[in-house]
Write an enzyme that holds these catalytic residues in place. Structure first.
Site, PDB file in Angstrom:
ATOM      1  N   ARG A  58      31.197  74.914 -13.952  1.00  0.00           N
ATOM      2  CA  ARG A  58      32.056  75.711 -14.802  1.00  0.00           C
ATOM      3  C   ARG A  58      33.437  74.909 -15.279  1.00  0.00           C
ATOM      4  O   ARG A  58      33.982  74.173 -14.830  1.00  0.00           O
ATOM      5  CB  ARG A  58      32.430  76.870 -13.551  1.00  0.00           C
ATOM      6  CG  ARG A  58      33.590  77.678 -14.261  1.00  0.00           C
ATOM      7  CD  ARG A  58      34.251  78.518 -13.348  1.00  0.00           C
ATOM      8  NE  ARG A  58      33.547  79.005 -12.144  1.00  0.00           N
ATOM      9  CZ  ARG A  58      33.389  80.455 -11.851  1.00  0.00           C
ATOM     10  NH1 ARG A  58      34.154  81.234 -12.437  1.00  0.00           N
ATOM     11  NH2 ARG A  58      32.380  80.731 -10.782  1.00  0.00           N
ATOM     12  N   ASP A 125      22.719  76.976   3.598  1.00  0.00           N
ATOM     13  CA  ASP A 125      23.067  77.788   4.071  1.00  0.00           C
ATOM     14  C   ASP A 125      22.391  78.168   5.653  1.00  0.00           C
ATOM     15  O   ASP A 125      23.218  78.246   6.603  1.00  0.00           O
ATOM     16  CB  ASP A 125      23.036  79.290   3.255  1.00  0.00           C
ATOM     17  CG  ASP A 125      23.699  78.932   1.786  1.00  0.00           C
ATOM     18  OD1 ASP A 125      24.749  78.593   1.683  1.00  0.00           O
ATOM     19  OD2 ASP A 125      22.709  79.146   0.886  1.00  0.00           O
ATOM     20  N   ARG A 128      23.882  75.542   7.664  1.00  0.00           N
ATOM     21  CA  ARG A 128      25.083  75.668   8.278  1.00  0.00           C
ATOM     22  C   ARG A 128      25.256  76.687   9.215  1.00  0.00           C
ATOM     23  O   ARG A 128      26.095  76.519  10.101  1.00  0.00           O
ATOM     24  CB  ARG A 128      26.020  75.903   7.154  1.00  0.00           C
ATOM     25  CG  ARG A 128      26.322  74.823   6.204  1.00  0.00           C
ATOM     26  CD  ARG A 128      26.690  75.306   4.584  1.00  0.00           C
ATOM     27  NE  ARG A 128      27.248  74.165   3.704  1.00  0.00           N
ATOM     28  CZ  ARG A 128      27.368  74.112   2.696  1.00  0.00           C
ATOM     29  NH1 ARG A 128      27.339  75.205   2.011  1.00  0.00           N
ATOM     30  NH2 ARG A 128      27.824  73.154   1.860  1.00  0.00           N
ATOM     31  N   HIS A 153      22.791  83.159  -3.064  1.00  0.00           N
ATOM     32  CA  HIS A 153      23.468  81.907  -2.634  1.00  0.00           C
ATOM     33  C   HIS A 153      24.991  81.908  -3.273  1.00  0.00           C
ATOM     34  O   HIS A 153      25.037  81.433  -4.195  1.00  0.00           O
ATOM     35  CB  HIS A 153      22.758  80.671  -2.996  1.00  0.00           C
ATOM     36  CG  HIS A 153      23.534  79.396  -2.760  1.00  0.00           C
ATOM     37  ND1 HIS A 153      23.700  78.879  -1.580  1.00  0.00           N
ATOM     38  CD2 HIS A 153      24.240  78.518  -3.909  1.00  0.00           C
ATOM     39  CE1 HIS A 153      24.534  77.722  -1.840  1.00  0.00           C
ATOM     40  NE2 HIS A 153      24.957  77.498  -2.751  1.00  0.00           N
TER      41      HIS A 153
END
Ligand SMILES: NC(=O)c1ccc[n+]([C@@H]2O[C@H](COP(=O)([O-])OP(=O)(O)OC[C@H]3O[C@@H](n4cnc5c(N)ncnc54)[C@H](O)[C@@H]3O)[C@@H](O)[C@H]2O)c1
Length: 315
Positions: A58, A125, A128, A153
């Protein structure tokens, strides 16, 4: 063998320098076995596995909707290239964010390939979430199993503690603290990337690489009985009533043949259901925003100006 992570450790990056002689230069190139190029049709030729890691980050002042569009255009081109030259049974794992919607665009632009072979990475994820459960319970990471990540996600992802197990027993019987599960565990997992960046100053490249290897291994090694792995896959025909035609993270299991099935025995309570609905709604909105890239008419983008749910540090 050195590069496999089995020698220096799984999180140790390795730069291999191969010294040869003039005479053996050709052989050295053969050992490297790496082909580089910038034409996706050429690079995907007959590929059995494609790991799509490249994505546009971005830029300043760029909205999430703009990011979706900029990356969507990349994945439209790459989807078409997969359709043209990859092996018909090619497995595609999209890592570049927004990975679920990027994978959707690639899938919709590659109708020659099986829809179920498109994945977006949610294994980081899952890893984690397992780590949080291990630390809280004081048990080894490897004793944590059946941990599902549902949905996108992004920070709307749903790490599932209801079905998770520690040492083969329900995690909720070992950590008797519902407040912790809802108010600590869930947001900690969903925003872990950002927390890491604050401390470490860089995004989590090494643990992402480990999770990519885990995600591939999960498809080529049989899943242990009763366990699962998380991967975002096409929701067509899923047993949980999630809208079809999305790339949605589900608990899955595999016989180790590269294929998988979505587990159908996960229990959902009202809390999980409402969280799953929210992440489903977000993916449905993302799909609307990229409808022009997947051959659908009449989509409109409702997420302009909406809160940023990109996993921090992975923009
Ligand atoms: N799903 C996950 O769990 C997860 C985890 C970590 C990172 N990510 C995402 O993975 C992506 C890569 O992360 P990073 O830290 O390496 O980012 P990065 O910005 O360092 O690297 C992105 C690379 O993609 C390349 N690229 C851009 N457009 C491309 C194109 N059209 N074709 C091929 N390559 C192209 C860029 O040149 C750059 O080298 C990011 O989108 C990040 O958000 C996802």
């Amino acid at each position: 063998m050195l590069a496999s992570g089995e020698v220096y450790g799984k999180d140790q990056p390795l730069s291999l320098m191969l010294l040869g002689s003039e005479r053996s230069y050709g052989a050295l190139e053969g050992v490297a076995m790496v082909t580089i190029g910038i034409d996706p049709v050429e690079m995907f030729q007959d590929a059995d596995w494609c790991l799509m890691i490249g994505a546009k980050p971005r830029g300043p002042g760029m909205e999430r909707a703009d990011l979706l569009n900029a990356n969507g255009e990349v994945f439209q081109v790459q989807g078409r290239a997969l359709n043209e030259s990859a092996s018909k049974d090619c497995k595609v794992l999209v890592v570049g964010n927004p990975c679920n919607t990027n994978a959707l665009i690639a899938m919709e632009n590659a109708p020659r390939l099986a829809r179920k072979n498109f994945h977006a990475l949610t294994r980081l994820d899952e890893n984690r979430a397992k780590c949080q459960l291990a630390m809280k319970s004081g048990k080894f990471y490897t004793s944590v199993s059946r941990v599902a990540i549902w949905g996108n996600h992004s920070t709307t992802q749903v790490p599932d503690f209801l079905n998770a197990k520690i040492g083969g027993l329900p995690a909720m019987n070992q950590i008797k603290d519902l407040e912790w599960f809802k108010k600590d565990f869930t947001p900690t997992v969903a925003t872990r990337g950002g927390a890491l960046i604050k401390k470490w100053g860089k995004s989590s490249a090494a643990s992402t690489a480990v999770s990519i290897a885990d995600a591939i291994r999960a498809l080529v090694v049989p899943t242990a009985p009763g366990d699962c792995f998380s991967t975002a896959v096409c929701s067509d025909g899923n047993p949980y009533g999630v809208q079809e035609g999305l790339i949605f993270s589900f608990p899955c299991r595999s016989k180790g043949d590269g294929d998988y099935e979505i587990c159908n025995d996960f229990i959902l309570d009202d809390w999980l259901r409402s969280k799953i609905k929210a992440t489903e709604d977000e993916l449905s909105q993302e799909k609307s925003c990229v409808s022009h890239l997947i051959g659908l008419d009449g989509g409109s983008c409702a997420i302009r100006g909406a809160p940023d749910t990109t996993v921090p540090g992975e923009k």
